[in-house]
Design a protein around this motif. Structure first.
Motif, PDB file in Angstrom:
ATOM      1  N   ALA A   3     -25.809   0.267   7.889  1.00 44.80           N
ATOM      2  CA  ALA A   3     -24.659   0.521   7.019  1.00 44.80           C
ATOM      3  C   ALA A   3     -23.376   0.287   7.801  1.00 44.80           C
ATOM      4  CB  ALA A   3     -24.701   1.945   6.483  1.00 44.80           C
ATOM      5  N   THR A   4     -22.320  -0.027   7.072  1.00 50.70           N
ATOM      6  CA  THR A   4     -21.041  -0.370   7.707  1.00 50.70           C
ATOM      7  C   THR A   4     -19.912   0.458   7.115  1.00 50.70           C
ATOM      8  OG1 THR A   4     -21.827  -2.639   8.001  1.00 50.70           O
ATOM      9  CG2 THR A   4     -19.464  -2.254   8.262  1.00 50.70           C
ATOM     10  N   LEU A   5     -19.061   0.978   7.991  1.00 52.75           N
ATOM     11  CA  LEU A   5     -17.880   1.716   7.552  1.00 52.75           C
ATOM     12  C   LEU A   5     -16.787   0.713   7.178  1.00 52.75           C
ATOM     13  CD1 LEU A   5     -16.824   4.663   7.296  1.00 52.75           C
ATOM     14  CD2 LEU A   5     -15.852   4.380   9.596  1.00 52.75           C
ATOM     15  N   ARG A   6     -16.197   0.885   5.990  1.00 52.67           N
ATOM     16  CA  ARG A   6     -15.173  -0.050   5.521  1.00 52.67           C
ATOM     17  C   ARG A   6     -14.005   0.719   4.905  1.00 52.67           C
ATOM     18  NH1 ARG A   6     -17.737  -4.836   6.031  1.00 52.67           N
ATOM     19  NH2 ARG A   6     -19.952  -4.971   5.492  1.00 52.67           N
ATOM     20  N   ARG A   7     -12.908  -0.024   4.662  1.00 55.62           N
ATOM     21  CA  ARG A   7     -11.763   0.514   3.933  1.00 55.62           C
ATOM     22  C   ARG A   7     -11.740  -0.082   2.532  1.00 55.62           C
ATOM     23  NH1 ARG A   7      -8.982  -1.054   8.812  1.00 55.62           N
ATOM     24  NH2 ARG A   7      -8.549   0.744  10.132  1.00 55.62           N
ATOM     25  N   THR A   8     -11.300   0.705   1.581  1.00 56.47           N
ATOM     26  CA  THR A   8     -11.251   0.194   0.211  1.00 56.47           C
ATOM     27  C   THR A   8     -10.272  -0.962   0.084  1.00 56.47           C
ATOM     28  OG1 THR A   8      -9.537   1.773  -0.445  1.00 56.47           O
ATOM     29  CG2 THR A   8     -11.817   2.451  -0.748  1.00 56.47           C
ATOM     30  N   TRP A   9      -9.248  -0.987   0.939  1.00 55.78           N
ATOM     31  CA  TRP A   9      -8.197  -2.003   0.825  1.00 55.78           C
ATOM     32  C   TRP A   9      -8.319  -3.082   1.886  1.00 55.78           C
ATOM     33  CZ3 TRP A   9      -4.355  -1.947   4.796  1.00 55.78           C
ATOM     34  CH2 TRP A   9      -4.356  -0.815   5.622  1.00 55.78           C
ATOM     35  N   GLY A  10      -9.423  -3.125   2.553  1.00 58.97           N
ATOM     36  CA  GLY A  10      -9.602  -4.160   3.561  1.00 58.97           C
ATOM     37  C   GLY A  10      -8.836  -3.815   4.819  1.00 58.97           C
ATOM     38  N   GLY A  11      -7.839  -4.609   5.152  1.00 58.80           N
ATOM     39  CA  GLY A  11      -7.055  -4.361   6.357  1.00 58.80           C
ATOM     40  C   GLY A  11      -5.687  -4.959   6.221  1.00 58.80           C
ATOM     41  N   PRO A  12      -4.798  -4.640   7.139  1.00 62.50           N
ATOM     42  CA  PRO A  12      -3.435  -5.157   7.062  1.00 62.50           C
ATOM     43  C   PRO A  12      -3.377  -6.662   7.274  1.00 62.50           C
ATOM     44  CG  PRO A  12      -3.788  -4.040   9.154  1.00 62.50           C
ATOM     45  CD  PRO A  12      -4.993  -3.779   8.320  1.00 62.50           C
ATOM     46  N   SER A  13      -2.320  -7.268   6.702  1.00 64.02           N
ATOM     47  CA  SER A  13      -2.189  -8.717   6.776  1.00 64.02           C
ATOM     48  C   SER A  13      -1.639  -9.178   8.104  1.00 64.02           C
ATOM     49  CB  SER A  13      -1.254  -9.201   5.653  1.00 64.02           C
ATOM     50  OG  SER A  13       0.053  -8.642   5.825  1.00 64.02           O
ATOM     51  N   HIS A  14      -1.073  -8.246   8.883  1.00 65.06           N
ATOM     52  CA  HIS A  14      -0.420  -8.632  10.131  1.00 65.06           C
ATOM     53  C   HIS A  14      -0.574  -7.482  11.112  1.00 65.06           C
ATOM     54  CE1 HIS A  14       2.898  -9.361  12.964  1.00 65.06           C
ATOM     55  NE2 HIS A  14       2.838 -10.627  12.583  1.00 65.06           N
ATOM     56  N   ALA A  15      -0.662  -7.811  12.374  1.00 68.58           N
ATOM     57  CA  ALA A  15      -0.906  -6.798  13.409  1.00 68.58           C
ATOM     58  C   ALA A  15       0.200  -5.761  13.492  1.00 68.58           C
ATOM     59  CB  ALA A  15      -1.072  -7.485  14.763  1.00 68.58           C
ATOM     60  N   GLY A  16       1.382  -6.061  12.996  1.00 73.13           N
ATOM     61  CA  GLY A  16       2.493  -5.120  13.111  1.00 73.13           C
ATOM     62  C   GLY A  16       2.535  -4.069  12.028  1.00 73.13           C
ATOM     63  N   PHE A  17       1.647  -4.144  11.047  1.00 77.26           N
ATOM     64  CA  PHE A  17       1.679  -3.208   9.920  1.00 77.26           C
ATOM     65  C   PHE A  17       1.549  -1.774  10.406  1.00 77.26           C
ATOM     66  CE2 PHE A  17      -0.681  -0.674   6.759  1.00 77.26           C
ATOM     67  CZ  PHE A  17       0.240  -0.685   5.734  1.00 77.26           C
ATOM     68  N   LEU A  18       2.426  -0.903   9.891  1.00 74.95           N
ATOM     69  CA  LEU A  18       2.372   0.523  10.205  1.00 74.95           C
ATOM     70  C   LEU A  18       2.870   1.288   8.992  1.00 74.95           C
ATOM     71  CD1 LEU A  18       1.958   2.856  12.232  1.00 74.95           C
ATOM     72  CD2 LEU A  18       4.350   2.541  12.922  1.00 74.95           C
ATOM     73  N   ALA A  19       2.030   2.127   8.450  1.00 77.66           N
ATOM     74  CA  ALA A  19       2.407   2.932   7.288  1.00 77.66           C
ATOM     75  C   ALA A  19       1.447   4.097   7.184  1.00 77.66           C
ATOM     76  CB  ALA A  19       2.380   2.099   6.006  1.00 77.66           C
ATOM     77  N   ALA A  20       1.786   5.040   6.313  1.00 77.53           N
ATOM     78  CA  ALA A  20       0.932   6.196   6.076  1.00 77.53           C
ATOM     79  C   ALA A  20       0.102   6.015   4.813  1.00 77.53           C
ATOM     80  CB  ALA A  20       1.777   7.454   5.979  1.00 77.53           C
ATOM     81  N   TYR A  21       0.129   4.821   4.253  1.00 77.21           N
ATOM     82  CA  TYR A  21      -0.718   4.488   3.106  1.00 77.21           C
ATOM     83  C   TYR A  21      -1.085   3.015   3.210  1.00 77.21           C
ATOM     84  CZ  TYR A  21       4.059   3.540   1.377  1.00 77.21           C
ATOM     85  OH  TYR A  21       5.365   3.142   1.238  1.00 77.21           O
ATOM     86  N   PRO A  22      -2.038   2.554   2.401  1.00 77.72           N
ATOM     87  CA  PRO A  22      -2.484   1.158   2.514  1.00 77.72           C
ATOM     88  C   PRO A  22      -1.386   0.156   2.183  1.00 77.72           C
ATOM     89  CG  PRO A  22      -4.084   2.480   1.312  1.00 77.72           C
ATOM     90  CD  PRO A  22      -2.850   3.326   1.454  1.00 77.72           C
ATOM     91  N   GLU A  23      -1.626  -1.075   2.573  1.00 79.94           N
ATOM     92  CA  GLU A  23      -0.686  -2.150   2.301  1.00 79.94           C
ATOM     93  C   GLU A  23      -0.651  -2.501   0.816  1.00 79.94           C
ATOM     94  OE1 GLU A  23       0.564  -6.387   4.435  1.00 79.94           O
ATOM     95  OE2 GLU A  23      -1.352  -5.440   4.882  1.00 79.94           O
ATOM     96  N   THR A  24      -1.527  -1.902   0.041  1.00 77.19           N
ATOM     97  CA  THR A  24      -1.620  -2.237  -1.386  1.00 77.19           C
ATOM     98  C   THR A  24      -0.322  -1.958  -2.132  1.00 77.19           C
ATOM     99  OG1 THR A  24      -2.690  -0.077  -1.638  1.00 77.19           O
ATOM    100  CG2 THR A  24      -4.115  -2.011  -1.592  1.00 77.19           C
ATOM    101  N   GLN A  25       0.438  -0.935  -1.735  1.00 81.11           N
ATOM    102  CA  GLN A  25       1.715  -0.685  -2.419  1.00 81.11           C
ATOM    103  C   GLN A  25       2.656  -1.869  -2.258  1.00 81.11           C
ATOM    104  OE1 GLN A  25       4.097   2.636  -3.143  1.00 81.11           O
ATOM    105  NE2 GLN A  25       2.729   4.090  -2.134  1.00 81.11           N
ATOM    106  N   PHE A  26       2.706  -2.433  -1.071  1.00 78.22           N
ATOM    107  CA  PHE A  26       3.566  -3.590  -0.827  1.00 78.22           C
ATOM    108  C   PHE A  26       3.075  -4.801  -1.624  1.00 78.22           C
ATOM    109  CE2 PHE A  26       3.804  -0.824   2.846  1.00 78.22           C
ATOM    110  CZ  PHE A  26       5.156  -0.764   3.105  1.00 78.22           C
ATOM    111  N   ILE A  27       1.772  -4.957  -1.676  1.00 80.74           N
ATOM    112  CA  ILE A  27       1.187  -6.104  -2.380  1.00 80.74           C
ATOM    113  C   ILE A  27       1.442  -5.992  -3.878  1.00 80.74           C
ATOM    114  CG2 ILE A  27      -0.985  -7.259  -2.953  1.00 80.74           C
ATOM    115  CD1 ILE A  27      -1.990  -6.314  -0.147  1.00 80.74           C
ATOM    116  N   GLU A  28       1.222  -4.796  -4.421  1.00 80.32           N
ATOM    117  CA  GLU A  28       1.372  -4.626  -5.864  1.00 80.32           C
ATOM    118  C   GLU A  28       2.817  -4.815  -6.310  1.00 80.32           C
ATOM    119  OE1 GLU A  28      -0.048  -1.574  -9.412  1.00 80.32           O
ATOM    120  OE2 GLU A  28      -0.468  -1.102  -7.315  1.00 80.32           O
ATOM    121  N   LEU A  29       3.774  -4.433  -5.483  1.00 79.91           N
ATOM    122  CA  LEU A  29       5.186  -4.603  -5.829  1.00 79.91           C
ATOM    123  C   LEU A  29       5.509  -6.062  -6.142  1.00 79.91           C
ATOM    124  CD1 LEU A  29       8.129  -3.585  -6.032  1.00 79.91           C
ATOM    125  CD2 LEU A  29       8.298  -3.876  -3.547  1.00 79.91           C
TER     126      LEU A  29
END
Length: 936
Positions: free
Chosen positions: A371-397
């Motif tokens: 079995a593999t541990l995963r994130r529901t939102w995959g991963g950040p698009s760039h190594a510099g991403f830093l937030a307290a929630y997934p990148e999905t908010q930025f994408i959905e905007l």
């Protein structure tokens, strides 16, 4: 004619032509300091660093101490909780602050992370101002934790090993968006089955899945920790929710305790067990795993319904058997691992979670189904991403057409707060990790936004709330000044909201209906863009915008907005409510005023600064210590009888964030220097000492202003030549005096300007005394002159009265020859700046009390009264509301009683001539004025 350049071409040009950063503007000796934002050459004057100005004892220091104590004592692991959870790291048992900062606050915590940025800025300013290493240590701890978070976000999720039921367990921190992905063949097409798991839930959200095997929301089989009633539920269906065949428990699983759940299906009978006891049975089941076939999504902790929350808690020992275990076998599973019971390990799948690291879990069934541990939102698009929630908010905007903060709540606004906090941490502590994090964030934003069409960007930034980006442009330009990376300048320009910029550059007022704090910080960013690009429309737009707010949409205390929004130009009385003057608006207007002054040394900017800092900003902080809350208002209601709320929304709003910042930088605009060092501006009268090491001198103000009407300025250290420019407040219409070493300085101070002491060689011990007489005056609401607010010098006085209707007062009755209305009030003994009038106490707005207040009162002057003597004549008024007394006292100050009487005679004559006053009544008015006694 060549076609106009597109925005894309302009940005490409900016990337190619961006200049390297300039020299340091730190005025602490002319030395180049790595952690300093280089000075724009366009700035005619420049600020000093916080560390170069020491705040002395007085009103500001008292307020600041409350915030310093709060910052020193607050557990920052609470702020880091949401970041660590998002990255799947241990949250160290910390509980997020709540309110807007956490998963349980408004809009599911969609703004979480913003408060951490504010806190970093507050700590950084506190350290710069006090050099207390406790603040620096906290900053270093937070920056280190955020560095770990960024690393974790960039990589695949890693197991968070915790103490399990029988050994180790895998924990999903709440907010981590993690789940365990099982191979497609895990159910093995079995017609009879048992699924067994130990779980330790840490949150009571409904519909979190212990497991969910399915293709979509039509065909699936799940076990939820809680159904709509809060009880465990098993269900299987091939026809969506309406076709579910289910089993429901009868009690909620306890939080933070291990519970064992098992489901068996054999023939038409399904049974749900909780802690070894059968709690539900369905003997009419026609579905089993064989009916589902091979499924695509086989998950522990995640639902096939996207809106369902991810399971928060720990898993230990998950087993799947291709038979229905007996009740006795299920009971035996309570006392030990399956491998030690008669049931044995699951023959379809068996996960012990023995692992202590990595992101995979071994299958002990013999089938090798890792079995593999995963994130529901995959991963950040760039190594510099830093937030307290997934990148999905930025994408959905990027695909939104209208705001919905329950889906997307200002992700770039939150990014700004984090970026600003990191920049301040770097600038004040030289922590290179903070600069690396800040640079990474901007690199990440550029990687996203530079790929979007211009039309998409314009649409995004025009969306209320969801598209708000705060002061992000200012922070990016500050970073660019340090990094010199062309991409950072290009990134700053990607936030241009052309519709707004062009309207303001043309001086076209389109602010009616706009969200105030979404737009104010945009203009500070535009000024900073002007600094590095020379593009005139940016500066022009910012100057014009300022004039659309001050005074057109400004309340007496300096604040603006009602219920966060602007109304029509000039409407003040018509907007007064319990939700006026959002505190963030004041914070951002101060920033804008300060930045504009660097370009244009018009005293109006610093007049506004004093008004707002001394009244709204100080008054927004409660005069009370609190370890958990900063105690800062969100709105300051101006409605009669309003009681300030210093703990709105659990104390973690945007305004409490900016309030923390304001309280640790009170000295930032006391002194400025001319760019070439030839002049020192004293903008604010405040007990503060400047260490001007470039000149080798100190400049110290000794004053209890505004309880003292003036200030004493002493030069210390060595000697240096410079002009001294002293702000003459716009309200100081008479009596402003300056002496140097006891001798009067020649010249005529003009209210609303700077009084210059010509350049001289200042020596240690030189003393400048500034006298600024206060007087009581009123400011009228632009749209209703009878609605007025009282000022004594710079201090706004508010009535303390529980009435919820406007109070009515007359003020001319004992007015002094200077026009001072203060003699009509009675001083309160032992309480500076406190007065009574007709039984109501008036106190400084800056006092952070919970008394019901009246910021505006009704002006009522029914009779013509001079020096306390009633003429017996009714006070007539013109059609515009101007009364006889208004017109008489508009001529103040008067040099003598005879000058006043002359004014009364001429005014009476004109009113009698046009039929507004009877001849006999006019004579009574003149006689009363002649016989009355007046204060100065």
């Amino acid at each position: 004619m060549a076609p106009p350049l597109s925005r894309r071409t302009l940005l490409q040009t900016a990337v190619l032509a961006a200049a390297a950063p300039g020299i340091s503007y730190g005025m602490s000796g002319g030395r180049a300091v790595a952690a300093t934002v280089p000075a724009p050459s366009a700035w005619a004057v420049r600020p000093f660093e916080l560390k170069d100005v020491t705040l002395g004892q007085g009103l500001f220091a008292t307020k600041r101490q409350l915030m310093l104590d709060h910052g020193r004592g607050y557990d920052v692991d609470r702020l880091l909780q949401v970041f660590r959870a998002n990255a799947g790291l241990s949250t160290k048992g910390a509980v997020a602050p709540g309110g807007w900062e956490g998963l349980d606050g408004e809009a599911n915590g969609n703004l979480r992370g913003h408060y951490t940025g504010h806190f970093l800025t507050m700590l950084s300013q506190a350290y710069a101002s006090t050099k207390d290493v406790a603040f620096k240590d906290k900053i270093g701890y937070m920056v280190g934790a955020l560095s770990q978070v960024r690393t974790a976000l960039r990589g695949d999720p890693r197991m968070l090993a915790v103490t399990g039921k029988f050994g180790t367990a895998q924990e999903n921190p709440r907010g981590s968006y993690q789940y365990v992905d099982l191979p497609a063949t895990v159910l093995g097409g079995a017609s009879a089955i048992t699924l067994s798991a130990w779980v330790k839930p840490t949150h009571n959200a409904n519909w979190t899945r212990i497991f969910d095997f399915g293709n979509n929301t039509t065909k699936y089989m799940y076990l939820a920790a809680r159904n709509a009633s809060g009880f465990p539920r098993f269900a299987v269906t091939t026809n969506g929710p309406g076709g579910e065949q289910g089993l429901d428990g009868t009690a909620a699983l306890p939080l933070n305790q291990w519970s064992h759940l098992a489901v068996t299906i054999s023939g038409s009978t399904g049974t749900l067990y909780v802690n070894g006891a059968a709690v539900a049975q369905n003997t009419s089941m026609s579905l089993n795993p064989a009916a589902l076939g091979t499924l695509a999504n086989n998950w522990l902790g995640r639902s096939n319904f996207q809106t369902d929350p991810v399971f928060a808690g720990a898993f230990d020992e998950f087993n799947v058997w291709s038979r229905a275990l007996t009740a006795a076998e299920i009971t035996a599973l309570q006392s030990g691992r399956a491998s030690a019971t008669s049931a044995g390990r699951g023959n379809l799948a068996s996960y012990d979670f023995f692992e202590t690291s990595g992101g995979t879990f071994a299958d002990a069934s013999g089938r090798g189904l890792t079995a593999t541990l995963r994130r529901t939102w995959g991963g950040p698009s760039h190594a510099g991403f830093l937030a307290a929630y997934p990148e999905t908010q930025f994408i959905e905007l990027e695909s939104m057409n209208s705001g919905d903060y329950t889906r997307v709540w200002a992700p770039y606004y939150t990014a700004h707060k984090i970026l600003r906090g990191l920049l301040d941490a770097y600038l004040h502590t030289d922590d290179a990790r903070a600069l690396d994090l800040a640079t990474g964030m901007c690199d990440w934003m550029y990687s996203r936004l530079s790929k979007l069409p211009d039309a998409t960007l314009q649409r995004m930034w025009g969306i209320f709330s969801s598209g708000e980006f705060g002061g992000l442009v200012e922070a990016i330009v500050d970073l660019y000044a340090i990094s010199g990376k062309a991409e950072h300048l290009a990134l700053a320009k990607l936030f241009d909201l052309d519709k707004l910029i062009d309207a303001c550059a043309a001086n076209t007022d389109t602010l009616d209906g706009l969200h105030a704090n979404q737009h104010i910080p945009i203009f500070t960013g535009l000024v900073r863009l002007y600094d590095v690009t020379g593009e005139a429309r940016y500066l022009t737009a910012a100057k014009n915008f300022w004039g659309m707010v001050v005074p057109q949409r400004m309340y007496g205390i300096g604040g603006t907005s009602t219920a966060e929004f602007w109304k029509a130009r000039g409407v003040i009385s018509g907007t007064i409510s319990d939700t006026n003057a959002e505190t963030c608006c004041a914070y951002n207007l101060l920033k804008l005023s300060r930045t504009l002054f660097f370009h244009e040394q018009d005293a109006k900017y610093m007049d506004y600064y004093e008004r707002t800092l001394l009244n709204q900003v100080l008054g927004s902080k409660q005069d009370k210590a609190d370890a958990e809350k900063p105690l800062v208002t969100y709105f300051i209601g101006l409605k009669p009888g309003h009681v300030r709320d210093y703990t709105p929304k659990q104390g973690t709003t945007c305004c409490e964030g900016t309030g923390m910042e304001s309280a640790t930088k009170y000295q930032d605009s006391v002194y400025f220097t001319k760019a070439d060092g030839s002049a020192l501006y004293v903008n604010l009268y405040s007990p503060a000492t400047l260490n001007w090491s470039a000149k080798g001198v100190t400049v110290t103000q000794t004053t209890d202003y505004p309880r003292e009407q003036g200030s004493t300025i002493t030069v210390g250290g060595g000697s240096a030549a410079f002009e001294l420019r002293l702000r003459v407040p716009s309200w100081a219409t008479g009596g402003f005096q300056v002496t140097v070493n006891g001798s009067a300085v020649s010249g005529t101070p003009a209210a609303g300007s700077y009084f210059t002491i010509p350049s001289r060689t200042w020596r240690s011990g030189d003393v400048v005394k500034v006298t600024i007489p206060f007087r009581l005056r009123v400011e009228k609401a632009l749209d209703e002159p009878s609605l007025q607010t009282l000022f004594y010098g710079p201090v706004n006085l508010v009535g303390r009265n529980s009435s919820t209707s406007y109070l009515s007062f007359g003020l001319y009755r004992n007015a002094g020859l200077s026009g001072d209305l203060l003699p009509s009030l009675t001083p309160v003994s032992g309480k500076p700046l406190h007065y009574t009038l007709d039984g109501t106490e008036f106190a400084p707005f800056h006092e952070g009390s919970e008394d019901p207040t009246h910021a505006y009162v009704r002006r009522s002057e029914p009779k013509v009264v001079f020096g306390g003597t009633d003429s017996g004549v009714a006070n007539p008024a013109k059609s515009d509301g101007t009364t006889l007394l208004d017109e008489i006292w508009a001529g103040a100050p008067f040099s003598s009683k005879s000058a006043l009487v002359t004014r009364v005679q001429s005014t009476v004559e004109s009113w009698v001539t046009v039929g507004l006053l009877a001849q006999a009544d006019g004579q009574k008015v003149v006689t009363t004025a002649q016989n009355a006694s007046y204060a100065g």
